[in-house]
Design a protein around this motif. Sequence first.
Motif, short mmCIF file in Angstrom:
data_model
loop_
_atom_site.label_atom_id
_atom_site.label_comp_id
_atom_site.label_asym_id
_atom_site.label_seq_id
_atom_site.Cartn_x
_atom_site.Cartn_y
_atom_site.Cartn_z
N HIS A 1 71.79 35.09 17.99
CA HIS A 1 70.65 34.35 18.54
C HIS A 1 70.98 33.79 19.93
CE1 HIS A 1 67.76 34.69 15.33
NE2 HIS A 1 68.61 34.19 14.41
N ASP A 2 72.22 33.28 20.08
CA ASP A 2 72.64 32.76 21.40
C ASP A 2 72.66 33.89 22.44
OD1 ASP A 2 72.92 30.22 20.45
OD2 ASP A 2 75.09 30.35 20.14
N ILE A 3 73.23 35.02 22.04
CA ILE A 3 73.27 36.17 22.96
C ILE A 3 71.87 36.60 23.33
CG2 ILE A 3 73.92 38.61 23.15
CD1 ILE A 3 76.34 37.95 21.37
N SER A 4 70.98 36.62 22.36
CA SER A 4 69.59 37.03 22.63
C SER A 4 68.94 36.09 23.63
CB SER A 4 68.80 37.06 21.33
OG SER A 4 69.34 38.00 20.43
N ASP A 5 69.18 34.80 23.46
CA ASP A 5 68.59 33.82 24.38
C ASP A 5 69.10 34.02 25.80
OD1 ASP A 5 67.21 32.71 22.29
OD2 ASP A 5 68.65 31.05 21.95
N GLU A 6 70.43 34.30 25.92
CA GLU A 6 71.00 34.50 27.25
C GLU A 6 70.49 35.80 27.87
OE1 GLU A 6 75.21 34.05 27.56
OE2 GLU A 6 75.28 32.24 26.31
N ILE A 7 70.33 36.84 27.07
CA ILE A 7 69.78 38.11 27.59
C ILE A 7 68.36 37.90 28.07
CG2 ILE A 7 69.03 40.43 26.94
CD1 ILE A 7 71.44 40.59 25.10
N GLU A 8 67.61 37.14 27.32
CA GLU A 8 66.21 36.89 27.69
C GLU A 8 66.13 36.09 28.99
OE1 GLU A 8 62.09 35.06 25.71
OE2 GLU A 8 64.02 34.83 24.69
N ALA A 9 67.02 35.10 29.12
CA ALA A 9 67.04 34.29 30.34
C ALA A 9 67.46 35.14 31.54
CB ALA A 9 68.00 33.11 30.17
N ALA A 10 68.47 36.01 31.34
CA ALA A 10 68.93 36.88 32.42
C ALA A 10 67.84 37.86 32.82
CB ALA A 10 70.19 37.63 31.99
N GLU A 11 67.11 38.32 31.86
CA GLU A 11 66.03 39.28 32.15
C GLU A 11 64.94 38.62 32.98
OE1 GLU A 11 62.24 41.16 31.79
OE2 GLU A 11 62.78 39.30 30.73
N ARG A 12 64.64 37.36 32.67
CA ARG A 12 63.61 36.65 33.44
C ARG A 12 64.09 36.37 34.87
NH1 ARG A 12 62.90 33.63 28.54
NH2 ARG A 12 64.15 31.93 29.44
N ARG A 13 65.40 36.13 35.03
CA ARG A 13 65.93 35.84 36.37
C ARG A 13 66.04 37.06 37.25
NH1 ARG A 13 69.91 32.99 33.44
NH2 ARG A 13 71.42 34.63 34.00
N THR A 14 66.22 38.19 36.63
CA THR A 14 66.50 39.40 37.40
C THR A 14 65.23 39.90 38.07
OG1 THR A 14 68.26 40.01 35.87
CG2 THR A 14 67.38 41.75 37.31
N GLU A 15 65.25 39.81 39.39
CA GLU A 15 64.13 40.30 40.20
C GLU A 15 64.70 40.91 41.47
OE1 GLU A 15 61.06 40.41 39.37
OE2 GLU A 15 61.03 39.11 37.59
#
Length: 557
Positions: free
Chosen positions: A276-290
């Motif tokens: 769950h922690d990894i998923s949260d970090e992946i989701e946050a990284a995905e939102r930041r990546t532009e």
Amino acid sequence: MLVDLRIRNYALIEQLELRPSALLNIITGETGAGKSIMLGAIGLLLGNRADSRMLFDTEKKCVIEGQFDISNYQLQDIFESEDLDYDTQCILRREISPAGKSRAFVNDTPVTLETLRNIGANLMDIHSQHDTLLLGDAVFQLNLLDLYAGLVPTRAQYSNAYRQYRKLEADLKALEDQVAQANKELDYHTFLLNELEDARLDNENQEEVEQEVKQLEHAEEIKYKLTQALQSLTESEYCATSSLKETATLLGQVAAYSDSFKELKERLDSCLIEIHDISDEIEAAERRTEGDPARIDELQGRLNVLYSLQRKHQVRDVVALLAVRSELRDKVGSVLNLDKQISRLRRDAEAALATVTKQAARLSESRRKVFPKFEKELVGLLAELGMPHSRIVVQHQAGAPAASGTDIISILFTANKGAQPQTLSKAASGGEFSRLMLCIKYMLADKTALPTIVFDEIDTGISGEIAVKVGRMMQQMAKKHQLIAISHLPQMAAAGDAHYFVYKEDRADRTVSRIRTLELNERIQEIAQMISGANPSQNAFQSARELLAMRGEELVG
């Protein structure tokens, strides 16, 4: 004082020992018998260069050894400066091997030839024809006058001040040359430094910049892969979290039956929390990546600056660039500070020159005061030795500061009535030179600390009553200094406290040189032969006895 001299395997000398008197020692003998050979051996003992061709037996080494009593000569400081143990009995030894290898010893301690010379120069003063030639040298004349006037300590003080001034002057010249060279490079170094300063390298992390550029350049790919990873973990029908939750439920149902099942259930719960922690970090990284083209250009420009500087300075990273910048700061800063150093050195050099000038003036005044006394005393002694019309003039000129002062000295001489004194090289014959040098040595005898003085045929060019007076003069010198004189005159032979005879001994295979001490009857025989040849007459014997009877009379005048 020389107590014992031993020579083995040198030239014509197979083995020789001499134990001289503390007073006046006369050495006579036929021409070529070995008198000058002895002098050459003594020269080796005092540090002259060796030649294996001088070996008597080329299969054996040559050994020359001298024992000196130095108890009254205050040489402790000299031994200390040469890092040698001091003893009142000093032994110098020189060895030359058949291969030509030379070794030197002071009290059985191996020393260099330079050390042997420094020690030997304080044990013996050898006067030869070379010294007579030196008498015409201006520097040698100045040294004689300083010894006569007792100015050696004053001159040493001046010399120290002069050396200090010359060192400051040399340091100043070197610094000025350094500034001239640095000024040529200053503009270039300043340009390089400004370029590095403008690059603002202090808080730069090149690896982070390079990593950010890579991420921005692949932003679309990164965003897509992160989305797929998130779906695989949490959002698809058969996602990892769903499978793990189902598995955890099944383990929970059997956990009551075994502690191991319970432990597996707990471990799986921990994995779910981590996922769950990894998923949260992946989701946050995905939102930041532009993608951000402007940011890419900004960072790439920064890297281009770094890469360009690294190529220019031939380094690999920012740390090395910072080191280059520090070095350039030092170079540029040192040039700006060199002017201050030059000003300080120039002031120090000017102050040192003022000290040198003041001490040189005091030294020069002391020298000039003694000129009349030196001239008068030397003229008086020359008159005693058969040159009543002699004139001595010490000519003086002021020059620039040098190692010996500001005085340029020339001793002018004439032995003829009414003639103008000239430089010694023009005015004096060989015999006159010898007498002149003897008089100077006589005048300096009370002013130097030389234990043993060796004269090599200083009586050249004289005879008769003058030779008698020369002998008396040397007898007086011998009251304070041990003298060894090689002579061919009967008057000189009779003046000695000890008389040694050098002779050749012909063997079947070769000729050797020997020496022996002459007893009274033998002295009479030798002196008589010196007077009239191999078969002396009764008159020659009588003259020899009369000369010996005169030994010990005081020098008139």
